[in-house]
Design a protein around this motif. Structure first.
Motif, PDB file in Angstrom:
ATOM      1  N   PHE A  83      38.552 -22.875   8.318  1.00 36.62           N
ATOM      2  CA  PHE A  83      38.489 -23.568   7.095  1.00 36.62           C
ATOM      3  C   PHE A  83      36.998 -24.567   7.694  1.00 36.62           C
ATOM      4  CE2 PHE A  83      40.003 -27.825   5.156  1.00 36.62           C
ATOM      5  CZ  PHE A  83      40.144 -27.162   4.010  1.00 36.62           C
ATOM      6  N   PRO A  84      36.010 -23.840   7.041  1.00 38.29           N
ATOM      7  CA  PRO A  84      34.475 -24.331   7.575  1.00 38.29           C
ATOM      8  C   PRO A  84      34.279 -25.143   6.361  1.00 38.29           C
ATOM      9  CG  PRO A  84      34.527 -22.297   6.408  1.00 38.29           C
ATOM     10  CD  PRO A  84      36.139 -22.545   6.377  1.00 38.29           C
ATOM     11  N   GLY A  85      33.541 -26.397   7.097  1.00 37.39           N
ATOM     12  CA  GLY A  85      33.047 -27.505   6.434  1.00 37.39           C
ATOM     13  C   GLY A  85      31.631 -27.078   5.911  1.00 37.39           C
ATOM     14  N   SER A  86      31.043 -26.041   6.612  1.00 36.00           N
ATOM     15  CA  SER A  86      29.646 -25.363   6.025  1.00 36.00           C
ATOM     16  C   SER A  86      29.445 -23.899   6.734  1.00 36.00           C
ATOM     17  CB  SER A  86      28.423 -26.290   6.566  1.00 36.00           C
ATOM     18  OG  SER A  86      27.458 -25.924   6.083  1.00 36.00           O
ATOM     19  N   HIS A  87      28.347 -23.561   6.726  1.00 32.61           N
ATOM     20  CA  HIS A  87      28.123 -22.222   7.239  1.00 32.61           C
ATOM     21  C   HIS A  87      28.093 -22.044   8.778  1.00 32.61           C
ATOM     22  CE1 HIS A  87      24.066 -24.036   7.018  1.00 32.61           C
ATOM     23  NE2 HIS A  87      23.761 -23.147   7.956  1.00 32.61           N
ATOM     24  N   GLY A  88      28.384 -23.195   9.336  1.00 28.29           N
ATOM     25  CA  GLY A  88      28.131 -23.154  10.960  1.00 28.29           C
ATOM     26  C   GLY A  88      29.623 -23.053  11.341  1.00 28.29           C
ATOM     27  N   GLY A  89      30.634 -23.065  10.420  1.00 24.23           N
ATOM     28  CA  GLY A  89      32.026 -23.334  10.970  1.00 24.23           C
ATOM     29  C   GLY A  89      32.628 -21.766  10.934  1.00 24.23           C
ATOM     30  N   GLN A 115      27.850 -20.613   1.449  1.00 26.62           N
ATOM     31  CA  GLN A 115      28.385 -19.297   1.309  1.00 26.62           C
ATOM     32  C   GLN A 115      27.372 -18.144   1.646  1.00 26.62           C
ATOM     33  OE1 GLN A 115      28.653 -21.621  -0.679  1.00 26.62           O
ATOM     34  NE2 GLN A 115      30.799 -22.365  -0.800  1.00 26.62           N
ATOM     35  N   ALA A 116      26.271 -18.250   0.759  1.00 24.38           N
ATOM     36  CA  ALA A 116      25.201 -17.203   1.060  1.00 24.38           C
ATOM     37  C   ALA A 116      24.822 -17.112   2.696  1.00 24.38           C
ATOM     38  CB  ALA A 116      24.232 -17.575   0.107  1.00 24.38           C
ATOM     39  N   LEU A 117      24.514 -18.196   3.096  1.00 29.90           N
ATOM     40  CA  LEU A 117      23.925 -18.492   4.478  1.00 29.90           C
ATOM     41  C   LEU A 117      25.129 -17.977   5.778  1.00 29.90           C
ATOM     42  CD1 LEU A 117      22.402 -21.949   4.431  1.00 29.90           C
ATOM     43  CD2 LEU A 117      21.116 -19.830   4.484  1.00 29.90           C
ATOM     44  N   GLY A 118      26.150 -18.059   5.282  1.00 25.65           N
ATOM     45  CA  GLY A 118      27.523 -17.387   6.203  1.00 25.65           C
ATOM     46  C   GLY A 118      28.001 -16.166   5.988  1.00 25.65           C
ATOM     47  N   ALA A 119      27.299 -15.679   4.650  1.00 19.81           N
ATOM     48  CA  ALA A 119      28.153 -14.267   4.361  1.00 19.81           C
ATOM     49  C   ALA A 119      27.823 -13.107   5.435  1.00 19.81           C
ATOM     50  CB  ALA A 119      27.548 -13.844   3.039  1.00 19.81           C
ATOM     51  N   PHE A 120      26.644 -13.011   5.782  1.00 14.47           N
ATOM     52  CA  PHE A 120      26.225 -12.082   6.920  1.00 14.47           C
ATOM     53  C   PHE A 120      27.051 -12.154   8.198  1.00 14.47           C
ATOM     54  CE2 PHE A 120      22.144 -11.012   4.508  1.00 14.47           C
ATOM     55  CZ  PHE A 120      22.551  -9.899   3.991  1.00 14.47           C
ATOM     56  N   GLN A 121      27.190 -13.438   8.514  1.00  8.58           N
ATOM     57  CA  GLN A 121      27.965 -13.611   9.793  1.00  8.58           C
ATOM     58  C   GLN A 121      29.316 -13.286   9.852  1.00  8.58           C
ATOM     59  OE1 GLN A 121      27.467 -17.505  11.316  1.00  8.58           O
ATOM     60  NE2 GLN A 121      27.775 -16.918  13.297  1.00  8.58           N
ATOM     61  N   VAL A 122      30.075 -13.594   8.452  1.00  5.14           N
ATOM     62  CA  VAL A 122      31.453 -13.229   8.624  1.00  5.14           C
ATOM     63  C   VAL A 122      31.538 -11.716   8.585  1.00  5.14           C
ATOM     64  CG1 VAL A 122      33.182 -13.204   6.695  1.00  5.14           C
ATOM     65  CG2 VAL A 122      31.986 -15.253   6.846  1.00  5.14           C
ATOM     66  N   LYS A 123      30.434 -10.933   7.893  1.00  4.12           N
ATOM     67  CA  LYS A 123      30.527  -9.548   7.660  1.00  4.12           C
ATOM     68  C   LYS A 123      30.274  -8.916   9.239  1.00  4.12           C
ATOM     69  CE  LYS A 123      28.574  -5.406   5.482  1.00  4.12           C
ATOM     70  NZ  LYS A 123      30.020  -4.884   5.149  1.00  4.12           N
ATOM     71  N   ARG A 124      29.590  -9.438   9.920  1.00  3.65           N
ATOM     72  CA  ARG A 124      29.029  -8.975  11.209  1.00  3.65           C
ATOM     73  C   ARG A 124      30.283  -9.175  12.378  1.00  3.65           C
ATOM     74  NH1 ARG A 124      24.493 -11.216  11.573  1.00  3.65           N
ATOM     75  NH2 ARG A 124      25.047 -13.242  12.348  1.00  3.65           N
ATOM     76  N   TYR A 125      30.888 -10.424  12.122  1.00  7.60           N
ATOM     77  CA  TYR A 125      32.037 -10.598  12.955  1.00  7.60           C
ATOM     78  C   TYR A 125      33.385  -9.864  12.564  1.00  7.60           C
ATOM     79  CZ  TYR A 125      29.332 -14.654  15.114  1.00  7.60           C
ATOM     80  OH  TYR A 125      28.538 -15.313  15.867  1.00  7.60           O
ATOM     81  N   GLY A 126      33.386  -9.195  11.439  1.00  2.00           N
ATOM     82  CA  GLY A 126      34.468  -8.842  11.092  1.00  2.00           C
ATOM     83  C   GLY A 126      35.868  -9.580  10.463  1.00  2.00           C
ATOM     84  N   VAL A 127      35.315 -10.830  10.474  1.00  2.00           N
ATOM     85  CA  VAL A 127      36.471 -11.905  10.045  1.00  2.00           C
ATOM     86  C   VAL A 127      36.705 -11.588   8.346  1.00  2.00           C
ATOM     87  CG1 VAL A 127      36.981 -14.324   9.733  1.00  2.00           C
ATOM     88  CG2 VAL A 127      35.396 -13.657  11.708  1.00  2.00           C
ATOM     89  N   GLU A 128      38.044 -11.658   8.271  1.00  2.00           N
ATOM     90  CA  GLU A 128      38.550 -11.251   6.833  1.00  2.00           C
ATOM     91  C   GLU A 128      38.318 -12.516   5.924  1.00  2.00           C
ATOM     92  OE1 GLU A 128      42.654 -10.505   4.554  1.00  2.00           O
ATOM     93  OE2 GLU A 128      42.707 -10.569   6.821  1.00  2.00           O
ATOM     94  N   PRO A 129      37.349 -12.363   4.639  1.00  2.00           N
ATOM     95  CA  PRO A 129      37.283 -13.530   3.809  1.00  2.00           C
ATOM     96  C   PRO A 129      38.405 -13.393   2.718  1.00  2.00           C
ATOM     97  CG  PRO A 129      35.756 -11.458   3.515  1.00  2.00           C
ATOM     98  CD  PRO A 129      36.701 -11.073   4.668  1.00  2.00           C
TER      99      PRO A 129
END
Length: 254
Positions: A83-89, A115-129
């Motif tokens: 439940f991120p407050g920003s792209h660092g979460g 969301q744009a700043l965090g999108a690649f990291q979500v994909k790289r980690y394989g976390v379900e969005p």
């Protein structure tokens, strides 16, 4: 509920809602250490909570976030949803992330920028969005201030309904009405009811929910998922935390 599998948290939520209302517990790494988070997660699973959300509006990122998520995952089978407050979460150890847009923010950063700043990291980690429309309701508390929100007035439920429906039409698969952690009062029942009538996606409600009776009224008004956190974190002891969790869970599911 069914056993949750990697990449299937949204399906787990949808299937759970076929059988009743859901209760998620929110833990903020700024307020709980890994050991406390572990114990609360274990209690939550025993009591019948459906998922653990991890995050906060300030500071919940990096090693601090990872350590809390890992402690929960190593000691509980409940899904862990960021439940991120920003792209660092973002943590590689979580099962899913509420990929949310704060639709009533004055700052585009909280609508699409983070969301744009965090999108690649979500994909790289394989976390379900899981796409979610996030709406701050008056007073909004810390998250409203940090997210530069224009809080929706409590006495203007149709504004909340309009934003919620817009979020659905933009493709969001969940809508979250947030009064703010530690808010004096929860989201008004009339607002919950009107939003529920106009949207076709699950409705989450959180903020200011301190008693089982409040939780029960929120469910009756139309919430599908109720999020509690501060009432448990601030209970003062694990014994009182368990008692509070049991009270809130009964209110949601009875």
């Amino acid at each position: 509920m069914m056993e949750v599998r990697k990449g299937k948290v949204e399906s787990y939520i949808q299937e759970g809602l076929e059988n009743g209302k859901l209760h998620f517990v929110l833990l903020d790494p700024d307020d709980v250490d890994p050991e406390t988070a572990r114990k609360i997660a274990e209690m939550s699973e025993e009591i019948g909570v459906d998922a653990i959300m991890v995050g906060g509006s300030t500071g919940a990122e990096g090693e601090v976030l990872d350590n809390v998520v890992r402690a929960i995952k190593e000691n509980s089978d409940l899904p862990v949803i960021l439940f991120p407050g920003s792209h660092g979460g973002i943590s590689r150890y979580a099962d899913a992330i509420f990929f949310m847009s704060l639709l009533n923010s004055r700052n585009p950063f909280f609508i699409t920028g983070a969301q744009a700043l965090g999108a690649f990291q979500v994909k790289r980690y394989g976390v379900e969005p899981i796409p979610m429309a996030y709406l701050i309701i008056e007073p909004g508390e810390t998250v409203g201030w940090v997210g530069d929100a224009k809080p929706i007035p409590r006495h203007k439920p149709k504004i909340a309904a309009a934003y919620a429906l817009a979020g659905q039409y933009l493709g969001m698969r969940l809508v979250y009405l947030e009064a703010g952690s530690g808010a004096e009062k929860p989201v008004p029942r009339e607002m919950i009811s009107i939003v529920r009538k106009v949207i076709d996606v699950p409705l989450i409600v959180g903020g200011g929910i301190r008693t089982g009776e409040q939780a029960r009224e929120i469910v009756k008004a139309g919430a599908d998922i109720v999020v509690t956190g501060t009432a448990v974190e601030k209970a003062g002891s694990l014994e009182r935390a368990r008692t509070k969790l049991e009270e809130l869970n009964r209110g949601i599911k009875s």
